[in-house]
Scaffold this motif. Structure first.
Motif, mmCIF file in Angstrom:
data_model
loop_
_atom_site.group_PDB
_atom_site.id
_atom_site.type_symbol
_atom_site.label_atom_id
_atom_site.label_comp_id
_atom_site.label_asym_id
_atom_site.label_seq_id
_atom_site.Cartn_x
_atom_site.Cartn_y
_atom_site.Cartn_z
ATOM 1 N N VAL A 78 0.870 -1.286 -0.074
ATOM 2 C CA VAL A 78 0.109 -0.009 -0.054
ATOM 3 C C VAL A 78 0.900 1.129 0.095
ATOM 4 O O VAL A 78 1.549 1.480 0.842
ATOM 5 C CB VAL A 78 -0.797 0.119 1.001
ATOM 6 C CG1 VAL A 78 -1.782 1.267 1.006
ATOM 7 C CG2 VAL A 78 -1.834 -1.170 1.199
ATOM 8 N N SER A 79 0.984 1.821 -1.225
ATOM 9 C CA SER A 79 1.693 3.159 -1.447
ATOM 10 C C SER A 79 0.919 4.546 -1.215
ATOM 11 O O SER A 79 -0.141 4.317 -0.087
ATOM 12 C CB SER A 79 2.498 3.019 -2.557
ATOM 13 O OG SER A 79 3.522 4.179 -2.782
ATOM 14 N N THR A 80 0.910 5.434 -2.065
ATOM 15 C CA THR A 80 0.485 6.657 -2.055
ATOM 16 C C THR A 80 0.211 7.306 -3.382
ATOM 17 O O THR A 80 1.433 6.943 -3.999
ATOM 18 C CB THR A 80 0.881 7.388 -0.683
ATOM 19 O OG1 THR A 80 0.054 8.816 -0.553
ATOM 20 C CG2 THR A 80 2.292 7.701 -0.945
ATOM 21 N N ILE A 81 -0.640 8.155 -3.556
ATOM 22 C CA ILE A 81 -0.442 9.212 -4.663
ATOM 23 C C ILE A 81 0.678 10.007 -4.398
ATOM 24 O O ILE A 81 0.826 10.980 -5.579
ATOM 25 C CB ILE A 81 -1.881 9.563 -5.128
ATOM 26 C CG1 ILE A 81 -2.465 10.630 -3.999
ATOM 27 C CG2 ILE A 81 -2.815 8.738 -5.764
ATOM 28 C CD1 ILE A 81 -3.623 11.429 -4.415
ATOM 29 N N ASN A 82 1.107 10.364 -3.127
ATOM 30 C CA ASN A 82 2.106 11.356 -2.850
ATOM 31 C C ASN A 82 3.389 10.737 -3.778
ATOM 32 O O ASN A 82 4.367 11.398 -3.487
ATOM 33 C CB ASN A 82 2.425 11.409 -1.424
ATOM 34 C CG ASN A 82 1.346 12.283 -0.805
ATOM 35 O OD1 ASN A 82 0.655 11.704 0.047
ATOM 36 N ND2 ASN A 82 1.239 13.506 -1.054
ATOM 37 N N PRO B 206 -3.304 4.799 -3.022
ATOM 38 C CA PRO B 206 -4.555 5.468 -2.449
ATOM 39 C C PRO B 206 -4.224 6.836 -2.510
ATOM 40 O O PRO B 206 -3.202 7.553 -2.484
ATOM 41 C CB PRO B 206 -4.963 4.753 -1.110
ATOM 42 C CG PRO B 206 -3.858 3.711 -1.027
ATOM 43 C CD PRO B 206 -2.661 3.984 -1.813
ATOM 44 N N GLY B 207 -5.502 7.668 -2.712
ATOM 45 C CA GLY B 207 -5.600 9.021 -2.405
ATOM 46 C C GLY B 207 -6.302 9.249 -1.207
ATOM 47 O O GLY B 207 -5.649 8.726 -0.050
ATOM 48 N N LEU B 208 -7.312 9.840 -0.809
ATOM 49 C CA LEU B 208 -8.056 10.275 0.233
ATOM 50 C C LEU B 208 -8.760 9.143 0.806
ATOM 51 O O LEU B 208 -9.792 8.746 0.202
ATOM 52 C CB LEU B 208 -8.684 11.590 0.243
ATOM 53 C CG LEU B 208 -9.333 11.817 1.447
ATOM 54 C CD1 LEU B 208 -8.490 12.088 2.696
ATOM 55 C CD2 LEU B 208 -10.533 13.405 1.195
ATOM 56 N N ILE B 209 -8.421 8.499 1.780
ATOM 57 C CA ILE B 209 -9.033 7.326 2.302
ATOM 58 C C ILE B 209 -10.023 7.715 3.305
ATOM 59 O O ILE B 209 -9.439 8.415 4.237
ATOM 60 C CB ILE B 209 -8.155 6.336 2.804
ATOM 61 C CG1 ILE B 209 -7.253 5.754 1.936
ATOM 62 C CG2 ILE B 209 -8.931 4.839 3.408
ATOM 63 C CD1 ILE B 209 -5.884 4.868 2.238
ATOM 64 N N VAL B 210 -11.375 7.267 3.352
ATOM 65 C CA VAL B 210 -12.246 8.050 4.353
ATOM 66 C C VAL B 210 -12.981 6.862 5.071
ATOM 67 O O VAL B 210 -13.043 5.805 4.557
ATOM 68 C CB VAL B 210 -13.088 8.933 3.763
ATOM 69 C CG1 VAL B 210 -12.442 10.177 2.997
ATOM 70 C CG2 VAL B 210 -14.087 8.229 2.436
ATOM 71 N N PHE C 223 -1.437 0.223 -9.432
ATOM 72 C CA PHE C 223 -2.987 0.875 -9.287
ATOM 73 C C PHE C 223 -3.151 2.016 -8.506
ATOM 74 O O PHE C 223 -2.440 2.182 -7.438
ATOM 75 C CB PHE C 223 -3.884 -0.228 -9.143
ATOM 76 C CG PHE C 223 -4.132 -1.523 -9.663
ATOM 77 C CD1 PHE C 223 -4.695 -1.560 -10.819
ATOM 78 C CD2 PHE C 223 -3.458 -2.655 -9.205
ATOM 79 C CE1 PHE C 223 -4.812 -2.865 -11.381
ATOM 80 C CE2 PHE C 223 -3.433 -3.836 -9.524
ATOM 81 C CZ PHE C 223 -3.990 -3.926 -10.941
ATOM 82 N N ASP C 224 -3.674 3.257 -8.999
ATOM 83 C CA ASP C 224 -4.269 4.164 -8.182
ATOM 84 C C ASP C 224 -5.505 3.736 -7.481
ATOM 85 O O ASP C 224 -6.580 3.599 -7.933
ATOM 86 C CB ASP C 224 -4.402 5.536 -9.061
ATOM 87 C CG ASP C 224 -3.097 6.011 -9.389
ATOM 88 O OD1 ASP C 224 -1.977 5.925 -8.998
ATOM 89 O OD2 ASP C 224 -2.925 6.944 -10.459
ATOM 90 N N GLY C 225 -5.140 3.628 -6.200
ATOM 91 C CA GLY C 225 -6.472 3.264 -5.336
ATOM 92 C C GLY C 225 -7.343 4.237 -5.079
ATOM 93 O O GLY C 225 -7.336 4.501 -3.766
ATOM 94 N N VAL C 226 -8.273 4.801 -5.889
ATOM 95 C CA VAL C 226 -8.902 6.244 -5.715
ATOM 96 C C VAL C 226 -10.238 5.741 -6.194
ATOM 97 O O VAL C 226 -10.832 4.525 -6.882
ATOM 98 C CB VAL C 226 -8.344 7.190 -6.649
ATOM 99 C CG1 VAL C 226 -7.049 7.528 -6.077
ATOM 100 C CG2 VAL C 226 -8.480 6.786 -8.308
ATOM 101 N N GLY C 227 -11.381 6.394 -5.454
ATOM 102 C CA GLY C 227 -12.812 6.352 -6.008
ATOM 103 C C GLY C 227 -12.881 6.972 -7.357
ATOM 104 O O GLY C 227 -11.945 7.780 -7.942
ATOM 105 N N PRO C 228 -14.224 6.954 -7.935
ATOM 106 C CA PRO C 228 -14.450 7.597 -9.178
ATOM 107 C C PRO C 228 -14.419 9.103 -9.223
ATOM 108 O O PRO C 228 -14.692 9.711 -8.195
ATOM 109 C CB PRO C 228 -15.938 7.189 -9.326
ATOM 110 C CG PRO C 228 -16.177 5.958 -8.466
ATOM 111 C CD PRO C 228 -15.332 6.228 -7.222
ATOM 112 N N ALA C 229 -14.105 9.745 -10.093
ATOM 113 C CA ALA C 229 -13.946 11.128 -10.521
ATOM 114 C C ALA C 229 -15.279 11.887 -9.932
ATOM 115 O O ALA C 229 -16.188 11.445 -10.086
ATOM 116 C CB ALA C 229 -13.564 11.484 -11.698
#
Length: 335
Positions: A90-94, A150-154, A215-221
């Motif tokens: 698990v990395s990050t978009i940073n 991932p981006g912002l995990i909530v 993969f970018d682990g992000v939600g839909p735009a």
């Protein structure tokens, strides 16, 4: 599946361990034991990752490893000890060098890797650079691997308090009648979030299937306006949004993203145009299944009500009122 979760007691890693155990997998979680307990059904091993990798775990036949570390020396030792397992790192978009560019895996330019252990807590550059080094160690040393950025995990349990600010603010709408709510920037600004439980379930899927790739682990735009509207709907609140642009927020000493006197979800534009606008399509095609933001907001509000000491970051009620009272605060926009 015999799964090792390096972490397993806080937020995402805890959600991964819980999901895997619920599926009947044999799960071991290794953590320093400082931040919480592992979920029910998970064997919890307390270990100092600055020391040697636990010999007993290295000797076991493990099918998969999930690691959330930001520290290259930790990852280096773990990969050397368990090279034959399938890794999900698990990395990050940073890791991307340009926050204005939404380019994803294979397109976005990465930061130069930082192979040493430095304190990256207050520096996205150092944090992202160490994550790049960790990604490289996993991909070079493991038998097979997936990297998730991932981006912002909530969602419930978030220790950062960023997203929780908004369900907490809706609670004030519901309980106190404080319907005038300061909203950040332009409602059309891009934004995307991913519920921790959906991300965790997908990570377990990647481990089960031995999926490889980045993969970018992000939600839909989405947009800030649409997400806040979903938060209000999920919480059953009817706020009057009072939108303030960048100049107004900066003049009022409101800070972006998180922390004291911040307005969470606000990112200055255009320098952060790309950070909340990554392409979710590859992750969705690989099985990521995000729930509606309204459901996440509803569950986060329930968690806040049940957890009086839950972290919430952002403007205080008095600070928000001060900004709302300023001349030229902004305009009201329906979303």
């Amino acid at each position: 599946m015999r799964l090792l979760v390096l972490g397993g007691s806080v937020f995402l890693s805890k959600a991964v361990a819980a999901d895997a155990a619920a599926r009947g997998h044999e799960v071991v979680a290794v953590s320093r034991g400082r931040s919480g307990a592992a979920p029910d059904g998970v064997r919890h091993v307390t270990a100092d990752r600055d020391g040697p990798f636990p010999e007993g775990l290295a000797a076991q036949e493990l099918d998969a490893v999930v690691d959330v570390s930001r520290t290259p020396s930790h990852v280096r030792k773990a990969v050397a000890a368990v090279p034959g397992a399938h890794w999900v790192f698990v990395s990050t978009i940073n890791v991307y060098a340009d926050d204005a560019d939404p380019g994803g895996p294979g397109a976005g330019r990465l930061r130069e890797p930082e192979r040493g252990d430095v304190d990256g807590a207050g520096s996205p550059e150092a944090y992202g650079a160490m994550k790049v080094a960790c990604e490289n160690l996993v991909r070079e040393g493991a038998a097979s691997a997936a990297v998730v950025r991932p981006g912002l995990i909530v969602g419930p349990g978030d220790p950062s308090g960023r997203f929780a600010y908004w369900p907490a603010r809706m609670r004030r709408v519901l309980d106190d009648g404080a319907r005038d709510v300061l909203a950040p920037g332009d409602p059309a600004d891009p934004m995307q979030v991913i519920d921790v439980r959906d991300l965790a379930a997908w990570i377990v899927d990647l481990a089960e299937r031995r999926t490889e790739g980045v993969f970018d682990g992000v939600g839909p735009a989405s947009t800030v306006g649409a997400i806040l509207a979903e938060v209000a709907r999920g919480c059953g609140a009817e706020p009057r949004w009072r939108w303030a642009d960048r100049s107004g927020l900066e003049a009022a000493d409101v800070r972006p993203w998180s922390g004291e006197r911040s307005l969470p979800l606000w990112l200055p534009r255009p320098e952060y145009d790309g950070m909340p606008a990554h392409d979710a399509a590859p992750a969705l095609a690989a099985g990521l299944s995000p729930r509606p933001v309204a459901d996440t907001a509803r569950d986060t509000l329930a968690w806040l009500r049940a957890t009086p000491d839950a972290a919430v970051t952002g403007l205080t009620a008095d600070e928000e009122a001060e900004v709302l009272a300023r001349p030229g605060r902004g305009s009201d926009v329906e979303v």
